[in-house]
Design an enzyme around this catalytic site. Structure first.
Site, mmCIF file in Angstrom:
data_model
loop_
_atom_site.group_PDB
_atom_site.id
_atom_site.type_symbol
_atom_site.label_atom_id
_atom_site.label_comp_id
_atom_site.label_asym_id
_atom_site.label_seq_id
_atom_site.Cartn_x
_atom_site.Cartn_y
_atom_site.Cartn_z
ATOM 1 N N GLU A 210 21.676 52.000 -56.084
ATOM 2 C CA GLU A 210 21.998 52.814 -54.471
ATOM 3 C C GLU A 210 20.491 52.098 -54.481
ATOM 4 O OE1 GLU A 210 22.393 56.786 -53.820
ATOM 5 O OE2 GLU A 210 20.143 56.838 -53.542
ATOM 6 N N TYR B 257 19.580 56.463 -46.040
ATOM 7 C CA TYR B 257 19.403 56.939 -44.465
ATOM 8 C C TYR B 257 17.945 57.576 -44.152
ATOM 9 C CZ TYR B 257 20.986 57.902 -39.379
ATOM 10 O OH TYR B 257 20.495 58.055 -38.356
ATOM 11 N N ALA C 260 16.128 60.108 -43.243
ATOM 12 C CA ALA C 260 16.428 61.689 -41.953
ATOM 13 C C ALA C 260 16.008 61.715 -40.207
ATOM 14 C CB ALA C 260 15.391 62.878 -42.849
ATOM 15 N N ARG D 254 23.641 66.445 -43.936
ATOM 16 C CA ARG D 254 22.837 67.005 -43.349
ATOM 17 C C ARG D 254 21.575 66.614 -43.280
ATOM 18 N NH1 ARG D 254 19.417 72.846 -44.965
ATOM 19 N NH2 ARG D 254 18.333 70.914 -45.624
ATOM 20 N N GLY D 255 20.835 66.116 -44.032
ATOM 21 C CA GLY D 255 19.030 65.477 -44.414
ATOM 22 C C GLY D 255 18.122 67.128 -44.781
ATOM 23 N N ALA E 206 26.262 69.527 -43.035
ATOM 24 C CA ALA E 206 26.776 68.686 -43.385
ATOM 25 C C ALA E 206 27.968 68.570 -43.190
ATOM 26 C CB ALA E 206 26.514 68.041 -44.826
ATOM 27 N N GLN F 287 7.164 58.289 -61.628
ATOM 28 C CA GLN F 287 8.060 59.149 -60.878
ATOM 29 C C GLN F 287 8.196 60.278 -61.353
ATOM 30 O OE1 GLN F 287 10.524 56.229 -61.971
ATOM 31 N NE2 GLN F 287 12.155 56.878 -60.464
ATOM 32 N N LYS G 52 15.178 48.452 -57.185
ATOM 33 C CA LYS G 52 14.711 47.965 -58.929
ATOM 34 C C LYS G 52 16.174 46.811 -59.133
ATOM 35 C CE LYS G 52 11.869 51.367 -59.292
ATOM 36 N NZ LYS G 52 11.495 52.154 -60.504
HETATM 37 P P1 FAD Z 1 24.933 70.331 -47.409
HETATM 38 O O1 FAD Z 1 25.641 70.995 -47.740
HETATM 39 O O2 FAD Z 1 24.648 71.438 -45.186
HETATM 40 O O3 FAD Z 1 23.615 71.750 -47.313
HETATM 41 C C1 FAD Z 1 22.058 72.744 -47.204
HETATM 42 C C2 FAD Z 1 22.417 73.264 -47.563
HETATM 43 O O4 FAD Z 1 22.645 74.377 -46.963
HETATM 44 C C3 FAD Z 1 22.753 74.867 -49.081
HETATM 45 O O5 FAD Z 1 21.760 74.968 -49.643
HETATM 46 C C4 FAD Z 1 23.858 74.538 -48.789
HETATM 47 O O6 FAD Z 1 24.413 76.104 -49.741
HETATM 48 C C5 FAD Z 1 23.162 75.521 -47.585
HETATM 49 N N1 FAD Z 1 24.700 75.803 -46.170
HETATM 50 C C6 FAD Z 1 25.749 74.870 -46.226
HETATM 51 N N2 FAD Z 1 26.305 74.952 -45.702
HETATM 52 C C7 FAD Z 1 26.125 76.264 -45.261
HETATM 53 C C8 FAD Z 1 26.744 77.862 -44.289
HETATM 54 N N3 FAD Z 1 28.103 77.605 -43.416
HETATM 55 N N4 FAD Z 1 26.462 78.521 -44.079
HETATM 56 C C9 FAD Z 1 25.186 78.794 -44.908
HETATM 57 N N5 FAD Z 1 24.684 77.817 -45.827
HETATM 58 C C10 FAD Z 1 25.087 76.794 -45.998
HETATM 59 N N6 FAD Z 1 18.211 63.025 -47.484
HETATM 60 C C11 FAD Z 1 18.077 61.461 -46.644
HETATM 61 O O7 FAD Z 1 17.573 61.661 -45.297
HETATM 62 N N7 FAD Z 1 18.778 60.970 -46.615
HETATM 63 C C12 FAD Z 1 20.136 59.872 -47.803
HETATM 64 O O8 FAD Z 1 19.982 58.687 -47.328
HETATM 65 C C13 FAD Z 1 20.442 60.825 -49.022
HETATM 66 N N8 FAD Z 1 20.600 60.435 -48.986
HETATM 67 C C14 FAD Z 1 20.952 62.016 -50.152
HETATM 68 C C15 FAD Z 1 22.537 61.286 -51.201
HETATM 69 C C16 FAD Z 1 22.265 62.294 -52.601
HETATM 70 C C17 FAD Z 1 24.216 62.165 -53.431
HETATM 71 C C18 FAD Z 1 22.381 63.358 -52.320
HETATM 72 C C19 FAD Z 1 22.339 64.021 -53.441
HETATM 73 C C20 FAD Z 1 20.907 63.981 -50.966
HETATM 74 C C21 FAD Z 1 20.898 63.362 -50.499
HETATM 75 N N9 FAD Z 1 19.564 63.018 -49.736
HETATM 76 C C22 FAD Z 1 19.435 62.330 -48.711
HETATM 77 C C23 FAD Z 1 19.348 64.767 -49.182
HETATM 78 C C24 FAD Z 1 19.867 65.826 -48.433
HETATM 79 O O9 FAD Z 1 19.867 65.356 -47.605
HETATM 80 C C25 FAD Z 1 19.083 66.824 -48.918
HETATM 81 O O10 FAD Z 1 19.532 67.108 -50.269
HETATM 82 C C26 FAD Z 1 19.420 68.189 -47.785
HETATM 83 O O11 FAD Z 1 18.664 68.840 -47.989
HETATM 84 C C27 FAD Z 1 20.795 68.695 -47.706
HETATM 85 O O12 FAD Z 1 21.664 67.966 -47.444
HETATM 86 P P2 FAD Z 1 23.433 68.062 -48.570
HETATM 87 O O13 FAD Z 1 23.743 67.530 -46.490
HETATM 88 O O14 FAD Z 1 23.564 68.272 -49.108
HETATM 89 O O15 FAD Z 1 23.839 69.973 -46.732
#
Ligand code: FAD
Length: 286
Positions: free
Chosen positions: A17, A49, A51, A107-108, A123, A210, A270
């Site tokens: 990544e 990306y 946020a 979702r972010g 998301a 870190q 890195k």
């Molecule tokens: P979601 O899947 O939407 O979940 C968010 C929260 O809402 C969770 O607690 C979930 O349980 C809850 N939820 C989901 N659906 C519902 C529903 N229908 N009703 C009630 N609650 C619900 N961030 C960035 O800004 N840029 C990046 O490039 C980035 N890359 C990432 C890559 C990976 C592999 C990971 C693990 C995280 C990354 N993140 C990144 C961080 C991520 O954006 C955050 O962790 C964010 O808070 C959650 O995103 P998600 O897509 O998992 O959200």
């Protein structure tokens, strides 16, 4: 190539990544680091990306450079909660134009001031929309220790299931430092009928600074063995780097030995860390 095809081969894979620059001045150095990592011939590479979407052009440009100049399959991340529908579709259009076929739909994080756009809440909505938009391979995030906002792991896994039902092809885990947490999570998700490939996210921790960030960002549990390593080597940067890479190597070998074939490494721009890991695993991931 689509990442679901790469993961579907049933052999160990390693992906790296990188994150895009925040400003134009850093673009060339980030691109250079990304292409150096691409030279290690990983199975694919992901580009995060920003946020708010303000640096989305750099995500698309670095992903395109990886494909066109690095010869590596790119995975472009895309977040939605701080974006309008129009912005999301603009970025999807740019990805399509540049021939980028893989999107990690997120979702972010909710910004500190709580201000979000209203077009997307989770998301799963983004995943559904990307699927209806055309021929992208779509990934999503998952959290072996539960997402920080989630009341409990069971709810979080149900929400993961909604993402898979919305059409995601694979999921990548948040970093974890204890493989037993992942094995337990895999058992739970398979029990819930989630069958898509789970890509294990590994972070080589190469400096003491870190650690605090990781704890805050991901809520990851740090095992005693990990803490002892940091206590012993944390103030010696070269030793900490060597120990951190060795720890990540051991985690990966144990995962592959236990049938977890898809490994994603948070290489944090890195190249030297990615190169050392690649070398440590040269006969394990060919
Ligand atoms: P979601 O899947 O939407 O979940 C968010 C929260 O809402 C969770 O607690 C979930 O349980 C809850 N939820 C989901 N659906 C519902 C529903 N229908 N009703 C009630 N609650 C619900 N961030 C960035 O800004 N840029 C990046 O490039 C980035 N890359 C990432 C890559 C990976 C592999 C990971 C693990 C995280 C990354 N993140 C990144 C961080 C991520 O954006 C955050 O962790 C964010 O808070 C959650 O995103 P998600 O897509 O998992 O959200």
């Amino acid at each position: 190539m689509k990442i679901r095809e790469i993961l579907g081969r049933g052999v160990p894979t390693i992906s790296f990544e990188v994150f895009p620059p925040k400003t134009a001045e850093n673009y060339d150095s980030v691109k250079e680091a990304a292409l150096e990592i691409a030279g290690l011939q990983p199975s694919f590479m992901s580009v995060t990306y920003g946020a708010g979407g303000g640096t989305s052009k750099y995500t698309v440009d670095i992903a395109a450079a990886l494909k066109e100049q690095g010869g590596v399959t790119p995975l472009a991340h895309l977040t939605c909660v701080s974006s309008t529908r129009e912005k999301v579709h603009q970025v999807l259009g740019e990805l399509r134009e540049r021939g980028i076929e893989n999107v990690l739909a997120l979702r972010g994080d909710i910004p500190a001031d709580g201000h979000v756009e209203q077009d997307y809440h989770y998301a799963s909505e983004l995943i559904r929309e990307i699927r209806s938009e055309g021929d992208f391979c779509v990934g999503a995030a998952c959290y072996p220790e539960g997402h920080v906002e989630s009341a409990n792991k069971a709810d979080d896994i149900q929400h993961l299931k909604e993402k898979v039902e919305a059409g995601c092809d694979f999921v990548t885990t948040q970093m974890f430092f204890d493989n037993n947490i992942l094995y337990h999570f895999l058992y739970q998700v398979r029990e819930q009928g989630i069958t898509v490939p789970v890509v294990a996210g590994i972070m080589p921790v190469t400096s003491k600074s870190q650690i605090r960030r990781i704890g805050l960002m991901s809520g990851a549990q740090l095992p005693v063995r990990f803490r002892a390593m940091v206590e012993r080597f944390g103030d010696d940067p070269a030793a900490m780097k060597q120990a951190g890479i060795a720890y990540a190597t051991e985690q990966i070998i144990d995962l592959i030995a236990n049938g977890v074939n898809a490994i994603h490494v948070y290489t944090m721009n890195k190249p030297e860390v990615a190169a050392k890991l690649r070398e440590n695993l040269s006969d394990i991931i060919r």
